[in-house]
Design an enzyme around this catalytic site. Sequence first.
Site, PDB file in Angstrom:
ATOM      1  N   ILE A  48       6.866   8.969  11.226  1.00  0.00           N
ATOM      2  CA  ILE A  48       8.216   8.395  11.437  1.00  0.00           C
ATOM      3  C   ILE A  48       8.181   7.158  12.331  1.00  0.00           C
ATOM      4  CG2 ILE A  48       8.816   9.827  13.477  1.00  0.00           C
ATOM      5  CD1 ILE A  48      11.653  10.099  12.173  1.00  0.00           C
ATOM      6  N   THR A  49       7.128   7.033  13.152  1.00  0.00           N
ATOM      7  CA  THR A  49       7.036   5.863  14.036  1.00  0.00           C
ATOM      8  C   THR A  49       6.417   4.651  13.338  1.00  0.00           C
ATOM      9  OG1 THR A  49       4.948   6.746  14.862  1.00  0.00           O
ATOM     10  CG2 THR A  49       6.915   7.210  16.173  1.00  0.00           C
TER      11      THR A  49
ATOM     12  N   ASP B 178       7.254   2.534   7.339  1.00  0.00           N
ATOM     13  CA  ASP B 178       8.067   3.216   6.322  1.00  0.00           C
ATOM     14  C   ASP B 178       8.886   4.337   6.951  1.00  0.00           C
ATOM     15  OD1 ASP B 178       6.614   1.565   4.714  1.00  0.00           O
ATOM     16  OD2 ASP B 178       5.863   3.129   3.379  1.00  0.00           O
TER      17      ASP B 178
ATOM     18  N   ASP C 222       0.330  16.510  15.883  1.00  0.00           N
ATOM     19  CA  ASP C 222      -0.626  15.641  15.206  1.00  0.00           C
ATOM     20  C   ASP C 222      -0.880  16.250  13.831  1.00  0.00           C
ATOM     21  OD1 ASP C 222      -3.069  13.532  16.256  1.00  0.00           O
ATOM     22  OD2 ASP C 222      -3.363  14.617  14.376  1.00  0.00           O
ATOM     23  N   LEU C 223      -1.014  15.393  12.837  1.00  0.00           N
ATOM     24  CA  LEU C 223      -1.212  15.873  11.468  1.00  0.00           C
ATOM     25  C   LEU C 223      -2.484  16.719  11.334  1.00  0.00           C
ATOM     26  CD1 LEU C 223       0.440  15.465   8.891  1.00  0.00           C
ATOM     27  CD2 LEU C 223      -1.103  13.611   8.266  1.00  0.00           C
TER      28      LEU C 223
ATOM     29  N   SER D 194      -3.757   4.139   8.071  1.00  0.00           N
ATOM     30  CA  SER D 194      -3.304   3.410   6.881  1.00  0.00           C
ATOM     31  C   SER D 194      -3.957   2.040   6.694  1.00  0.00           C
ATOM     32  CB  SER D 194      -1.783   3.228   6.961  1.00  0.00           C
ATOM     33  OG  SER D 194      -1.463   2.305   7.989  1.00  0.00           O
TER      34      SER D 194
ATOM     35  N   SER E   4      -1.037   5.579  -2.816  1.00  0.00           N
ATOM     36  CA  SER E   4      -1.195   4.135  -2.644  1.00  0.00           C
ATOM     37  C   SER E   4      -1.818   3.457  -3.861  1.00  0.00           C
ATOM     38  CB  SER E   4      -2.088   3.891  -1.421  1.00  0.00           C
ATOM     39  OG  SER E   4      -2.546   2.562  -1.401  1.00  0.00           O
TER      40      SER E   4
ATOM     41  N   GLU F 107      -3.897   1.302  -3.637  1.00  0.00           N
ATOM     42  CA  GLU F 107      -5.328   1.118  -3.332  1.00  0.00           C
ATOM     43  C   GLU F 107      -6.174   2.088  -4.148  1.00  0.00           C
ATOM     44  OE1 GLU F 107      -7.041  -1.071  -1.191  1.00  0.00           O
ATOM     45  OE2 GLU F 107      -5.143  -2.153  -1.106  1.00  0.00           O
TER      46      GLU F 107
ATOM     47  N   TYR G 268     -10.452   4.613   2.831  1.00  0.00           N
ATOM     48  CA  TYR G 268      -9.005   4.854   2.822  1.00  0.00           C
ATOM     49  C   TYR G 268      -8.543   5.273   1.426  1.00  0.00           C
ATOM     50  CZ  TYR G 268      -4.012   3.659   2.495  1.00  0.00           C
ATOM     51  OH  TYR G 268      -2.656   3.687   2.248  1.00  0.00           O
TER      52      TYR G 268
ATOM     53  N   LYS H  91      -6.921   8.799   0.172  1.00  0.00           N
ATOM     54  CA  LYS H  91      -5.600   8.852  -0.463  1.00  0.00           C
ATOM     55  C   LYS H  91      -5.679   9.526  -1.829  1.00  0.00           C
ATOM     56  CE  LYS H  91      -2.353   7.024   2.128  1.00  0.00           C
ATOM     57  NZ  LYS H  91      -1.215   7.830   2.598  1.00  0.00           N
TER      58      LYS H  91
HETATM   59  P1  NDP Z   1       1.954   2.782   9.329  1.00  0.00           P
HETATM   60  O1  NDP Z   1       0.527   2.573   9.658  1.00  0.00           O
HETATM   61  O2  NDP Z   1       2.969   1.805   9.805  1.00  0.00           O
HETATM   62  O3  NDP Z   1       2.399   4.222   9.881  1.00  0.00           O
HETATM   63  C1  NDP Z   1       1.522   5.298   9.907  1.00  0.00           C
HETATM   64  C2  NDP Z   1       2.161   6.427  10.667  1.00  0.00           C
HETATM   65  O4  NDP Z   1       1.255   7.535  10.692  1.00  0.00           O
HETATM   66  C3  NDP Z   1       2.497   6.115  12.138  1.00  0.00           C
HETATM   67  O5  NDP Z   1       3.733   6.727  12.442  1.00  0.00           O
HETATM   68  C4  NDP Z   1       1.374   6.796  12.895  1.00  0.00           C
HETATM   69  O6  NDP Z   1       1.715   7.167  14.207  1.00  0.00           O
HETATM   70  C5  NDP Z   1       1.202   8.033  12.041  1.00  0.00           C
HETATM   71  N1  NDP Z   1      -0.067   8.722  12.258  1.00  0.00           N
HETATM   72  C6  NDP Z   1      -1.318   8.225  12.161  1.00  0.00           C
HETATM   73  N2  NDP Z   1      -2.215   9.179  12.452  1.00  0.00           N
HETATM   74  C7  NDP Z   1      -1.513  10.308  12.737  1.00  0.00           C
HETATM   75  C8  NDP Z   1      -1.877  11.614  13.110  1.00  0.00           C
HETATM   76  N3  NDP Z   1      -3.152  11.986  13.243  1.00  0.00           N
HETATM   77  N4  NDP Z   1      -0.895  12.513  13.330  1.00  0.00           N
HETATM   78  C9  NDP Z   1       0.399  12.173  13.206  1.00  0.00           C
HETATM   79  N5  NDP Z   1       0.813  10.941  12.857  1.00  0.00           N
HETATM   80  C10 NDP Z   1      -0.143  10.025  12.635  1.00  0.00           C
HETATM   81  O7  NDP Z   1       2.044   2.948   7.745  1.00  0.00           O
HETATM   82  P2  NDP Z   1       3.229   2.555   6.732  1.00  0.00           P
HETATM   83  O8  NDP Z   1       4.517   2.974   7.309  1.00  0.00           O
HETATM   84  O9  NDP Z   1       3.031   1.162   6.274  1.00  0.00           O
HETATM   85  O10 NDP Z   1       2.890   3.472   5.484  1.00  0.00           O
HETATM   86  C11 NDP Z   1       3.385   4.792   5.376  1.00  0.00           C
HETATM   87  C12 NDP Z   1       2.475   5.598   4.464  1.00  0.00           C
HETATM   88  O11 NDP Z   1       2.439   5.003   3.181  1.00  0.00           O
HETATM   89  C13 NDP Z   1       1.025   5.667   4.931  1.00  0.00           C
HETATM   90  O12 NDP Z   1       0.518   6.934   4.546  1.00  0.00           O
HETATM   91  C14 NDP Z   1       0.340   4.576   4.129  1.00  0.00           C
HETATM   92  O13 NDP Z   1      -1.029   4.827   3.990  1.00  0.00           O
HETATM   93  C15 NDP Z   1       1.098   4.690   2.826  1.00  0.00           C
HETATM   94  N6  NDP Z   1       1.165   3.486   2.025  1.00  0.00           N
HETATM   95  C16 NDP Z   1       1.609   2.319   2.603  1.00  0.00           C
HETATM   96  C17 NDP Z   1       1.705   1.174   1.858  1.00  0.00           C
HETATM   97  C18 NDP Z   1       2.212  -0.095   2.462  1.00  0.00           C
HETATM   98  O14 NDP Z   1       2.062  -1.135   1.830  1.00  0.00           O
HETATM   99  N7  NDP Z   1       2.829  -0.074   3.642  1.00  0.00           N
HETATM  100  C19 NDP Z   1       1.323   1.171   0.430  1.00  0.00           C
HETATM  101  C20 NDP Z   1       0.985   2.481  -0.091  1.00  0.00           C
HETATM  102  C21 NDP Z   1       0.892   3.575   0.691  1.00  0.00           C
HETATM  103  P3  NDP Z   1       1.573   6.120  15.454  1.00  0.00           P
HETATM  104  O15 NDP Z   1       2.850   5.343  15.456  1.00  0.00           O
HETATM  105  O16 NDP Z   1       1.417   7.039  16.600  1.00  0.00           O
HETATM  106  O17 NDP Z   1       0.372   5.270  15.183  1.00  0.00           O
HETATM  107  P1  GDP Z   2      -4.302  -3.642   1.932  1.00  0.00           P
HETATM  108  O1  GDP Z   2      -4.028  -4.112   0.549  1.00  0.00           O
HETATM  109  O2  GDP Z   2      -3.703  -2.299   2.231  1.00  0.00           O
HETATM  110  O3  GDP Z   2      -5.728  -3.700   2.304  1.00  0.00           O
HETATM  111  O4  GDP Z   2      -3.447  -4.619   2.895  1.00  0.00           O
HETATM  112  P2  GDP Z   2      -3.912  -5.828   3.862  1.00  0.00           P
HETATM  113  O5  GDP Z   2      -2.670  -6.568   4.193  1.00  0.00           O
HETATM  114  O6  GDP Z   2      -4.715  -5.309   5.006  1.00  0.00           O
HETATM  115  O7  GDP Z   2      -4.869  -6.711   2.962  1.00  0.00           O
HETATM  116  C1  GDP Z   2      -4.413  -7.298   1.762  1.00  0.00           C
HETATM  117  C2  GDP Z   2      -5.447  -8.281   1.251  1.00  0.00           C
HETATM  118  O8  GDP Z   2      -5.502  -9.397   2.139  1.00  0.00           O
HETATM  119  C3  GDP Z   2      -6.880  -7.737   1.189  1.00  0.00           C
HETATM  120  O9  GDP Z   2      -7.441  -8.112  -0.044  1.00  0.00           O
HETATM  121  C4  GDP Z   2      -7.602  -8.425   2.336  1.00  0.00           C
HETATM  122  O10 GDP Z   2      -8.985  -8.640   2.101  1.00  0.00           O
HETATM  123  C5  GDP Z   2      -6.848  -9.757   2.342  1.00  0.00           C
HETATM  124  N1  GDP Z   2      -6.972 -10.476   3.629  1.00  0.00           N
HETATM  125  C6  GDP Z   2      -7.398 -11.762   3.789  1.00  0.00           C
HETATM  126  N2  GDP Z   2      -7.409 -12.081   5.085  1.00  0.00           N
HETATM  127  C7  GDP Z   2      -7.005 -10.993   5.776  1.00  0.00           C
HETATM  128  C8  GDP Z   2      -6.825 -10.734   7.158  1.00  0.00           C
HETATM  129  O11 GDP Z   2      -7.061 -11.571   8.020  1.00  0.00           O
HETATM  130  N3  GDP Z   2      -6.362  -9.488   7.506  1.00  0.00           N
HETATM  131  C9  GDP Z   2      -6.076  -8.538   6.546  1.00  0.00           C
HETATM  132  N4  GDP Z   2      -5.606  -7.357   6.934  1.00  0.00           N
HETATM  133  N5  GDP Z   2      -6.268  -8.760   5.227  1.00  0.00           N
HETATM  134  C10 GDP Z   2      -6.711  -9.969   4.844  1.00  0.00           C
END
Ligand code: NDP
Ligand code: GDP
Length: 326
Positions: A9-10, A13, A60-61, A86, A127, A129, A151, A155
Amino acid sequence: MPTALITGITGQDGAYLAQFLLEKGYAVHGLLRRSASAEVIGERLRWLGVLDRVVLHDGDLMDLSAILRIVEKVQPDEVYNLAAQSFVHASWQQPLLTGSVTGLGAVNMLEAVRLIAPKARFYQASSSEMFGKIQEQKQNERTPFYPRSPYAAAKLYAHWMTVNYRESFAMHASSGILFNHESPLRGIEFVTRKITDGVARIKLGLASELVLGNLAAQRDWGHARDYVAAMWAMLQQDVPDDYVIATGRTVSIRDFCAIAFGHAGLDWQAHVRTSAAFMRPAEVDILLGDAGKARRKLGWQPATTLEAMAAEMVEADLARHRAAQR
Ligand code: NDP
Ligand code: GDP
């Protein structure tokens, strides 16, 4: 009033989803992992103005006993499993942690729901990915997977476990295969936010250059605010299922630079340089999603263009840096 439990939640998304569900009249609970830096906890929820409207539970998860207790206490109608390690790039440095949290963590949540709240509806954050080295030009729910990072492999395991729990235990478990989605709340290490933050710094004279990795990679980028609506819509269906969520447009990092720098009246080529430090051991060259099923069955479609999102992100980063300067 329906009750939702959100892990992650933090995160980006989680914060948008909490806001979305509160607007729909839900009681929103979230899993919060303890941090020594208490002052930054809930920063994204605070930014959206909803921190004091959600109930946070320490856990924690990876700690199944805590998860079991929280599910018991909350008795959720809907569970959204968004927590994960993530960041793809970090997953090569921390493959075991990524496997534990992003992979097994989802199974902890599935187990807790199966044992304590089997009628609850479950959403797994899968994802794009997982498509990795793409097997079809446009990826949909039937496209074979080919994960290219620890990762993505984690997933994929969580994704198939969600399908398995649905088929084995008749759980209402759905998996959203979301393509990249961004916002002003995106983690600073992800490329879009790194770029918009860089634009803001350069515009305000705080930096002169931005160092990136592979500029040729292409992503199908949407706005997180639009994508959390799709998560909710999946859990409102009578039958659980998997859905691709994407915009259907793919753009290179180079193009995103041009859009974001252009919004601030800057020439990206004058400021961006590349470094091997940001290249990856294996790359996902291009992703492009086909969200036709979500459009037909959920009535979902993205509302925000890439240009509008980039502008919103640049403006938010400018505002943040201006506020910090004062
Ligand atoms: P974020 O990295 O912003 O958020 C991840 C969250 O997971 C944070 O709240 C983090 O807590 C929490 N977390 C990490 N480790 C643990 C743990 N061990 N126990 C409890 N909580 C934990 O990710 P997004 O919001 O961008 O993405 C949400 C989900 O969607 C993720 O699973 C991501 O992999 C997936 N996803 C995201 C995409 C995107 O483009 N954003 C695309 C496809 C899938 P803390 O704040 O403490 O770090
Ligand atoms: P991802 O698709 O979940 O890996 O999201 P990212 O935003 O981390 O990366 C998206 C794409 O941007 C990947 O193909 C990376 O290799 C490319 N990329 C290029 N330069 C950077 C950089 O400086 N940081 C990150 N995070 N990605 C980069």
